[in-house]
Design a protein around this motif. Structure first.
Motif, mmCIF file in Angstrom:
data_model
loop_
_atom_site.group_PDB
_atom_site.id
_atom_site.type_symbol
_atom_site.label_atom_id
_atom_site.label_comp_id
_atom_site.label_asym_id
_atom_site.label_seq_id
_atom_site.Cartn_x
_atom_site.Cartn_y
_atom_site.Cartn_z
ATOM 1 N N SER A 73 24.102 -25.110 -5.136
ATOM 2 C CA SER A 73 23.287 -24.950 -6.343
ATOM 3 C C SER A 73 23.727 -25.875 -7.472
ATOM 4 O O SER A 73 22.955 -26.135 -8.400
ATOM 5 C CB SER A 73 23.338 -23.495 -6.828
ATOM 6 N N GLN A 74 24.956 -26.378 -7.395
ATOM 7 C CA GLN A 74 25.477 -27.220 -8.472
ATOM 8 C C GLN A 74 24.998 -28.665 -8.383
ATOM 9 O O GLN A 74 25.099 -29.397 -9.377
ATOM 10 C CB GLN A 74 27.010 -27.172 -8.469
ATOM 11 N N ILE A 75 24.497 -29.088 -7.236
ATOM 12 C CA ILE A 75 24.044 -30.469 -7.116
ATOM 13 C C ILE A 75 22.583 -30.572 -6.667
ATOM 14 O O ILE A 75 22.051 -31.669 -6.597
ATOM 15 C CB ILE A 75 24.933 -31.286 -6.156
ATOM 16 N N MET A 76 21.943 -29.443 -6.357
ATOM 17 C CA MET A 76 20.569 -29.507 -5.858
ATOM 18 C C MET A 76 19.605 -29.929 -6.958
ATOM 19 O O MET A 76 19.850 -29.712 -8.148
ATOM 20 C CB MET A 76 20.150 -28.149 -5.288
ATOM 21 N N LYS A 77 18.504 -30.544 -6.540
ATOM 22 C CA LYS A 77 17.438 -30.916 -7.466
ATOM 23 C C LYS A 77 16.434 -29.769 -7.550
ATOM 24 O O LYS A 77 16.204 -29.058 -6.571
ATOM 25 C CB LYS A 77 16.725 -32.179 -6.987
ATOM 26 N N ARG A 78 15.848 -29.615 -8.737
ATOM 27 C CA ARG A 78 14.820 -28.602 -8.962
ATOM 28 C C ARG A 78 13.937 -29.044 -10.121
ATOM 29 O O ARG A 78 14.405 -29.822 -10.955
ATOM 30 C CB ARG A 78 15.458 -27.237 -9.234
ATOM 31 N N PRO A 79 12.684 -28.617 -10.187
ATOM 32 C CA PRO A 79 11.976 -27.820 -9.183
ATOM 33 C C PRO A 79 11.687 -28.654 -7.945
ATOM 34 O O PRO A 79 11.797 -29.887 -7.974
ATOM 35 C CB PRO A 79 10.692 -27.422 -9.905
ATOM 36 N N VAL A 80 11.287 -28.007 -6.865
ATOM 37 C CA VAL A 80 11.047 -28.681 -5.600
ATOM 38 C C VAL A 80 9.552 -28.858 -5.380
ATOM 39 O O VAL A 80 8.776 -27.913 -5.535
ATOM 40 C CB VAL A 80 11.646 -27.879 -4.422
ATOM 41 N N ILE A 81 9.154 -30.069 -5.018
ATOM 42 C CA ILE A 81 7.766 -30.337 -4.663
ATOM 43 C C ILE A 81 7.579 -29.916 -3.206
ATOM 44 O O ILE A 81 8.348 -30.311 -2.329
ATOM 45 C CB ILE A 81 7.428 -31.825 -4.824
ATOM 46 N N THR A 82 6.571 -29.115 -2.948
ATOM 47 C CA THR A 82 6.268 -28.672 -1.589
ATOM 48 C C THR A 82 4.793 -28.907 -1.288
ATOM 49 O O THR A 82 3.991 -29.120 -2.202
ATOM 50 C CB THR A 82 6.598 -27.179 -1.394
ATOM 51 N N VAL A 83 4.456 -28.853 -0.002
ATOM 52 C CA VAL A 83 3.058 -28.958 0.409
ATOM 53 C C VAL A 83 2.764 -27.879 1.439
ATOM 54 O O VAL A 83 3.678 -27.388 2.116
ATOM 55 C CB VAL A 83 2.723 -30.345 1.005
ATOM 56 N N ALA A 84 1.497 -27.521 1.561
ATOM 57 C CA ALA A 84 1.076 -26.572 2.585
ATOM 58 C C ALA A 84 0.844 -27.317 3.887
ATOM 59 O O ALA A 84 0.545 -28.522 3.880
ATOM 60 C CB ALA A 84 -0.206 -25.866 2.150
ATOM 61 N N ASP A 85 0.976 -26.619 5.003
ATOM 62 C CA ASP A 85 0.762 -27.294 6.278
ATOM 63 C C ASP A 85 -0.702 -27.676 6.502
ATOM 64 O O ASP A 85 -1.026 -28.445 7.401
ATOM 65 C CB ASP A 85 1.276 -26.433 7.443
ATOM 66 N N SER A 86 -1.576 -27.165 5.636
ATOM 67 C CA SER A 86 -3.001 -27.506 5.714
ATOM 68 C C SER A 86 -3.353 -28.742 4.882
ATOM 69 O O SER A 86 -4.511 -29.170 4.848
ATOM 70 C CB SER A 86 -3.854 -26.328 5.239
ATOM 71 N N THR A 87 -2.365 -29.329 4.211
ATOM 72 C CA THR A 87 -2.596 -30.501 3.363
ATOM 73 C C THR A 87 -3.092 -31.680 4.201
ATOM 74 O O THR A 87 -2.504 -31.994 5.238
ATOM 75 C CB THR A 87 -1.297 -30.908 2.639
ATOM 76 N N THR A 176 17.414 -22.196 -0.147
ATOM 77 C CA THR A 176 16.561 -21.012 -0.240
ATOM 78 C C THR A 176 17.365 -19.802 -0.699
ATOM 79 O O THR A 176 18.561 -19.703 -0.427
ATOM 80 C CB THR A 176 15.908 -20.692 1.119
ATOM 81 N N ASN A 177 16.688 -18.888 -1.383
ATOM 82 C CA ASN A 177 17.346 -17.658 -1.814
ATOM 83 C C ASN A 177 17.097 -16.543 -0.799
ATOM 84 O O ASN A 177 16.477 -16.759 0.246
ATOM 85 C CB ASN A 177 16.879 -17.250 -3.218
ATOM 86 N N SER A 178 17.555 -15.340 -1.118
ATOM 87 C CA SER A 178 17.445 -14.214 -0.191
ATOM 88 C C SER A 178 16.001 -13.766 0.028
ATOM 89 O O SER A 178 15.702 -13.045 0.975
ATOM 90 C CB SER A 178 18.277 -13.033 -0.697
ATOM 91 N N ALA A 179 15.088 -14.206 -0.849
ATOM 92 C CA ALA A 179 13.668 -13.862 -0.707
ATOM 93 C C ALA A 179 12.910 -14.948 0.054
ATOM 94 O O ALA A 179 11.680 -14.919 0.124
ATOM 95 C CB ALA A 179 13.038 -13.651 -2.074
ATOM 96 N N ASP A 180 13.653 -15.917 0.604
ATOM 97 C CA ASP A 180 13.074 -17.022 1.371
ATOM 98 C C ASP A 180 12.244 -17.966 0.516
ATOM 99 O O ASP A 180 11.330 -18.640 1.017
ATOM 100 C CB ASP A 180 12.225 -16.512 2.543
ATOM 101 N N ASP A 181 12.553 -18.042 -0.771
ATOM 102 C CA ASP A 181 11.902 -19.002 -1.660
ATOM 103 C C ASP A 181 12.743 -20.272 -1.710
ATOM 104 O O ASP A 181 13.977 -20.201 -1.792
ATOM 105 C CB ASP A 181 11.772 -18.441 -3.079
ATOM 106 N N ILE A 182 12.089 -21.417 -1.674
ATOM 107 C CA ILE A 182 12.810 -22.679 -1.832
ATOM 108 C C ILE A 182 13.064 -22.897 -3.316
ATOM 109 O O ILE A 182 12.128 -23.032 -4.104
ATOM 110 C CB ILE A 182 12.005 -23.853 -1.246
ATOM 111 N N ILE A 183 14.323 -22.917 -3.703
ATOM 112 C CA ILE A 183 14.676 -23.021 -5.120
ATOM 113 C C ILE A 183 15.312 -24.361 -5.466
ATOM 114 O O ILE A 183 15.589 -24.640 -6.626
ATOM 115 C CB ILE A 183 15.634 -21.877 -5.529
ATOM 116 N N GLY A 184 15.560 -25.187 -4.480
ATOM 117 C CA GLY A 184 16.175 -26.483 -4.726
ATOM 118 C C GLY A 184 16.184 -27.297 -3.447
ATOM 119 O O GLY A 184 15.793 -26.820 -2.383
ATOM 120 N N ILE A 185 16.640 -28.541 -3.558
ATOM 121 C CA ILE A 185 16.743 -29.399 -2.386
ATOM 122 C C ILE A 185 17.899 -30.368 -2.587
ATOM 123 O O ILE A 185 18.155 -30.820 -3.713
ATOM 124 C CB ILE A 185 15.425 -30.162 -2.134
ATOM 125 N N ILE A 186 18.626 -30.640 -1.520
ATOM 126 C CA ILE A 186 19.747 -31.571 -1.561
ATOM 127 C C ILE A 186 19.451 -32.714 -0.603
ATOM 128 O O ILE A 186 19.140 -32.494 0.568
ATOM 129 C CB ILE A 186 21.063 -30.893 -1.156
#
Length: 205
Positions: A73-87, A176-186
Motif C-alpha cells: 500500500s505504500q508504493i501502489m498507484k491509485r486510483p486504478v483505471i479498470t475496464v469491463a470484460d465487455s469493453t 485488493t482489499n478483503s471485499a475484493d475491490d481493487i484499491i491500487g496497482i503496483i
C-alpha cells in the motif's frame, strides 16, 4: 497475502508459499527462497542493523523518511483505471493509448477482478500503421483477457510482491482489499522507483 481471481471470482487467498500450488499459476523463473515471516521474528534482535546504525545511515544520506517502506500500500498507484470484460477492443486500446499505460485490470459483470488486458494482446487483433489504427477485429476484449489474476493484499511485503512479479513474469500486480475491490496497482516501474529512491536500509529495516 495474495489472492487469485478467475471467471468464478475469488479462487484463492493465502500466503506466497501456497500461491504456486494453485492450478494455472506456474512460475517461469525462480529466485532463492525469502526468509519466512516466522524466521524474521526469530532473527529480530540478531539483525546486523542497530537503531544507532540506522539513524546514522539516515543522517549520512540526508534521508528525511521516518517510517520504513515495507507494505504494498505504500508504493501502489491509485486510483486504478479498470475496464469491463465487455469493453470493445478499439475502446480499450484507445484508453491505453490515452493514459499511456500497458495493461489494465479487467472486471466482470459484478465489478469483481477477472484478469488483465495488455496492450500486446490487443495489438494481435489490431493493424497499426504509422501510429494510426487501420483495422480492428470486432467484439469485446473478453477473449483476450489473461486469467487468472494474481493480486496482493495492501499489507503484502514489497519483496514478496516483487518476487511474484519476477517469477511469474508479470508487469503489474493489482492490490485488493478483503471485499475484493481493487484499491491500487503496483507495476515494475513502481518497484524500481522504490528501490532507487528509498534507502535500501529503509526497505529492510
Amino acid at each position: 497475502m495474495f489472492a487469485v481471481y478467475n471467471d468464478q471470482g475469488l479462487g484463492f487467498r493465502s500466503s506466497l508459499e501456497e500461491l504456486y500450488r494453485v492450478a494455472g499459476i506456474s512460475p517461469t523463473k525462480r529466485v532463492k527462497p525469502l526468509v519466512s515471516e516466522e524466521q524474521q521474528e526469530e532473527m529480530g534482535s540478531a539483525l546486523p542493523f542497530t537503531s544507532e546504525a540506522i539513524n546514522a545511515y539516515k543522517k549520512m544520506i540526508g534521508s528525511q523518511r521516518e517510517g520504513a517502506i515495507y507494505h504494498a500500500s505504500q508504493i501502489m498507484k491509485r486510483p486504478v483505471i479498470t475496464v469491463a470484460d465487455s469493453t470493445p477492443i478499439v475502446e480499450c486500446y484507445e484508453l491505453l493509448e490515452e493514459k499511456k499505460i500497458k495493461q489494465l485490470p479487467v472486471l466482470n459483470d459484478a465489478h469483481r477482478p477477472l484478469g488483465l488486458i495488455t496492450k500486446d494482446s490487443l495489438l494481435k487483433v489490431l493493424l497499426i500503421e504509422d501510429k494510426t489504427l487501420r483495422h480492428a477485429e470486432q467484439g469485446s476484449i473478453a477473449p483476450l483477457v489473461s486469467r487468472p489474476l494474481i493480486s496482493a493484499d495492501p499489507v503484502a511485503d514489497i519483496r514478496r510482491v516483487a518476487r511474484v512479479m519476477y517469477e511469474c513474469d508479470l508487469n503489474c500486480i493489482p492490490v485488493t482489499n478483503s471485499a475484493d475491490d481493487i484499491i491500487g496497482i503496483i507495476t515494475r516501474t513502481d518497484i524500481v522507483f522504490a528501490v532507487s529512491h528509498y534507502p535500501a536500509i529503509t526497505l529492510w529495516a
